[in-house]
Design an enzyme around this catalytic site. Structure first.
Site, PDB file in Angstrom:
ATOM      1  N   ASN A  10       0.964  -0.997   0.499  1.00  0.00           N
ATOM      2  CA  ASN A  10       0.229   0.216   0.024  1.00  0.00           C
ATOM      3  C   ASN A  10       0.984   0.821  -0.282  1.00  0.00           C
ATOM      4  O   ASN A  10       1.337   1.805   0.875  1.00  0.00           O
ATOM      5  CB  ASN A  10      -1.421   0.256   1.301  1.00  0.00           C
ATOM      6  CG  ASN A  10      -1.695   1.029   1.267  1.00  0.00           C
ATOM      7  OD1 ASN A  10      -1.544   2.032   0.667  1.00  0.00           O
ATOM      8  ND2 ASN A  10      -2.921   0.747   1.992  1.00  0.00           N
ATOM      9  N   ASP A  70      -1.321  -3.224  10.524  1.00  0.00           N
ATOM     10  CA  ASP A  70      -2.281  -4.032  10.388  1.00  0.00           C
ATOM     11  C   ASP A  70      -3.514  -3.075  11.240  1.00  0.00           C
ATOM     12  O   ASP A  70      -3.350  -2.138  12.213  1.00  0.00           O
ATOM     13  CB  ASP A  70      -2.597  -5.089  10.991  1.00  0.00           C
ATOM     14  CG  ASP A  70      -3.591  -5.872   9.941  1.00  0.00           C
ATOM     15  OD1 ASP A  70      -3.430  -6.789   9.310  1.00  0.00           O
ATOM     16  OD2 ASP A  70      -4.559  -6.376  10.750  1.00  0.00           O
ATOM     17  N   SER A  71      -4.197  -2.429  10.365  1.00  0.00           N
ATOM     18  CA  SER A  71      -4.865  -1.684  10.961  1.00  0.00           C
ATOM     19  C   SER A  71      -6.089  -1.378  10.101  1.00  0.00           C
ATOM     20  O   SER A  71      -6.516  -1.902   9.282  1.00  0.00           O
ATOM     21  CB  SER A  71      -4.132  -0.073  10.306  1.00  0.00           C
ATOM     22  OG  SER A  71      -3.472  -0.014   8.657  1.00  0.00           O
ATOM     23  N   GLY A 155      -8.639   4.959   1.334  1.00  0.00           N
ATOM     24  CA  GLY A 155      -9.242   3.983   2.222  1.00  0.00           C
ATOM     25  C   GLY A 155     -10.339   5.057   2.539  1.00  0.00           C
ATOM     26  O   GLY A 155     -10.831   5.166   1.777  1.00  0.00           O
ATOM     27  N   TYR A 156     -10.627   4.677   4.671  1.00  0.00           N
ATOM     28  CA  TYR A 156     -11.802   5.368   4.789  1.00  0.00           C
ATOM     29  C   TYR A 156     -11.797   6.778   4.895  1.00  0.00           C
ATOM     30  O   TYR A 156     -12.677   7.693   5.856  1.00  0.00           O
ATOM     31  CB  TYR A 156     -12.500   5.496   5.984  1.00  0.00           C
ATOM     32  CG  TYR A 156     -12.772   3.472   5.513  1.00  0.00           C
ATOM     33  CD1 TYR A 156     -13.903   3.137   5.181  1.00  0.00           C
ATOM     34  CD2 TYR A 156     -11.817   2.122   5.913  1.00  0.00           C
ATOM     35  CE1 TYR A 156     -14.266   2.007   4.733  1.00  0.00           C
ATOM     36  CE2 TYR A 156     -11.792   0.862   5.432  1.00  0.00           C
ATOM     37  CZ  TYR A 156     -13.505   0.823   5.067  1.00  0.00           C
ATOM     38  OH  TYR A 156     -13.800  -0.448   5.313  1.00  0.00           O
ATOM     39  N   LYS A 177      -2.283  15.225   9.074  1.00  0.00           N
ATOM     40  CA  LYS A 177      -3.196  13.748   9.443  1.00  0.00           C
ATOM     41  C   LYS A 177      -1.672  12.528  10.499  1.00  0.00           C
ATOM     42  O   LYS A 177      -1.366  11.629  10.971  1.00  0.00           O
ATOM     43  CB  LYS A 177      -2.858  13.065   8.291  1.00  0.00           C
ATOM     44  CG  LYS A 177      -3.630  11.358   8.594  1.00  0.00           C
ATOM     45  CD  LYS A 177      -3.886  10.674   6.790  1.00  0.00           C
ATOM     46  CE  LYS A 177      -4.213   9.054   7.601  1.00  0.00           C
ATOM     47  NZ  LYS A 177      -4.408   8.245   6.525  1.00  0.00           N
ATOM     48  N   ARG A 183      -1.349   5.776  12.920  1.00  0.00           N
ATOM     49  CA  ARG A 183       0.263   4.720  12.301  1.00  0.00           C
ATOM     50  C   ARG A 183       1.004   5.881  12.835  1.00  0.00           C
ATOM     51  O   ARG A 183       2.105   5.494  13.587  1.00  0.00           O
ATOM     52  CB  ARG A 183      -0.040   4.744  10.792  1.00  0.00           C
ATOM     53  CG  ARG A 183       0.834   4.179  10.421  1.00  0.00           C
ATOM     54  CD  ARG A 183       0.352   3.951   8.970  1.00  0.00           C
ATOM     55  NE  ARG A 183      -0.476   3.135   7.844  1.00  0.00           N
ATOM     56  CZ  ARG A 183      -1.581   3.832   8.113  1.00  0.00           C
ATOM     57  NH1 ARG A 183      -1.864   5.226   8.124  1.00  0.00           N
ATOM     58  NH2 ARG A 183      -3.168   2.565   8.042  1.00  0.00           N
TER      59      ARG A 183
HETATM   60  P1  IMP Z   1      -4.839  -4.105   6.096  1.00  0.00           P
HETATM   61  O1  IMP Z   1      -3.875  -2.955   4.617  1.00  0.00           O
HETATM   62  O2  IMP Z   1      -5.049  -5.187   6.326  1.00  0.00           O
HETATM   63  O3  IMP Z   1      -3.433  -3.305   7.468  1.00  0.00           O
HETATM   64  O4  IMP Z   1      -5.902  -2.938   6.180  1.00  0.00           O
HETATM   65  C1  IMP Z   1      -6.171  -2.070   5.755  1.00  0.00           C
HETATM   66  C2  IMP Z   1      -7.364  -0.945   5.652  1.00  0.00           C
HETATM   67  O5  IMP Z   1      -7.702  -0.341   6.886  1.00  0.00           O
HETATM   68  C3  IMP Z   1      -7.199  -0.201   4.676  1.00  0.00           C
HETATM   69  O6  IMP Z   1      -7.390  -0.944   3.701  1.00  0.00           O
HETATM   70  C4  IMP Z   1      -8.311   0.802   4.918  1.00  0.00           C
HETATM   71  O7  IMP Z   1      -9.449   0.275   4.818  1.00  0.00           O
HETATM   72  C5  IMP Z   1      -7.707   0.869   6.195  1.00  0.00           C
HETATM   73  N1  IMP Z   1      -7.252   1.438   6.970  1.00  0.00           N
HETATM   74  C6  IMP Z   1      -6.365   1.669   7.426  1.00  0.00           C
HETATM   75  N2  IMP Z   1      -5.476   2.491   8.101  1.00  0.00           N
HETATM   76  C7  IMP Z   1      -6.480   4.184   7.447  1.00  0.00           C
HETATM   77  C8  IMP Z   1      -6.061   5.598   6.940  1.00  0.00           C
HETATM   78  O8  IMP Z   1      -4.741   5.576   7.297  1.00  0.00           O
HETATM   79  N3  IMP Z   1      -6.884   5.651   6.411  1.00  0.00           N
HETATM   80  C9  IMP Z   1      -8.249   5.482   6.155  1.00  0.00           C
HETATM   81  N4  IMP Z   1      -7.891   4.025   5.765  1.00  0.00           N
HETATM   82  C10 IMP Z   1      -7.667   3.568   6.158  1.00  0.00           C
END
Ligand code: IMP
Length: 198
Positions: A10, A70-71, A155-156, A177, A183
């Protein structure tokens, strides 16, 4: 400059981590290390999935420090969803726009709420040669809106207004941000450990 492999593809996340860590580290992600394969994220928690990514990622680059994040977003009115399923909320092949559409549809079913409280959460895990060196967490509280605002971030972001602000992460400058995000806070909690490994 010491090298830190960030186990993600990402580009938005990598840009944020590189900006937050500044010139102290040379941050490279999976695009620079195509030989790394991450194990499937089968955990039920952010921490379990971050460990899976960091440990499996670090086995692909012997001797190098590997960081994994992971977020996701937790919305109280939705019982904590989308949570660990944030990246796949609208289905296994969903993109970010599909996920935002699903979130808006789920929020529309909860019209009895005056305000949709929620938070972004991040777990960061640092590993080397298959061994976990450090785990940290960070979150940012805020509220969800049902009409997107702004084109920034990913993302969101365009649906989330952090507490203390009136605009979404999609509108606020990246520098803002990166000072208060989940993060940024997870990385701040890992700063000492990282400094000791430079
Ligand atoms: P991961 O890559 O499996 O950790 O999935 C993280 C998902 O959480 C992302 O694809 C977004 O949908 C959401 N996400 C995590 N961090 C953010 C952020 O900083 N902004 C917006 N969406 C986020």
């Amino acid at each position: 400059m010491p090298q830190l492999v960030f186990a993600t593809s990402n580009a938005h996340k990598t840009e944020e981590v590189a900006a937050i860590l500044g010139s102290a580290w040379q941050v490279e992600d999976l695009r620079a290390h195509p030989g790394i394969t991450l194990d499937e994220e089968t955990g039920d928690t952010f921490e379990a999935n971050a460990i899976i990514k960091a440990v499996s990622g670090s086995r692909g680059v012997p001797g190098l420090l590997v960081l994994a994040d992971d977020s996701g977003l937790e919305v109280d009115a939705l019982g904590g969803a989308p949570g660990v399923r944030s990246a796949r909320y609208a289905g296994e092949t969903a993109n970010a726009a599909d996920n935002r559409a699903k979130l808006k549809a789920e929020l529309a079913k909860k019209a009895m709420y005056a305000r949709f409280k929620g938070r972004f959460h991040c777990c960061m895990v640092l590993a080397r040669d298959g061994e976990v060196l450090h785990i940290s967490h960070g979150s940012v509280e805020g509220r969800l809106i049902t009409q997107e605002q702004g084109e920034g971030g990913f993302g969101y972001d365009s649906l989330f207004i952090p507490d203390g602000f009136t605009e979404t992460f999609g509108v606020l400058p990246a520098e803002t941000k990166n000072q208060l995000s989940h993060r940024a806070r997870a990385l701040a909690a890992m700063k000492k450990k990282l400094a000791s490994l430079r």
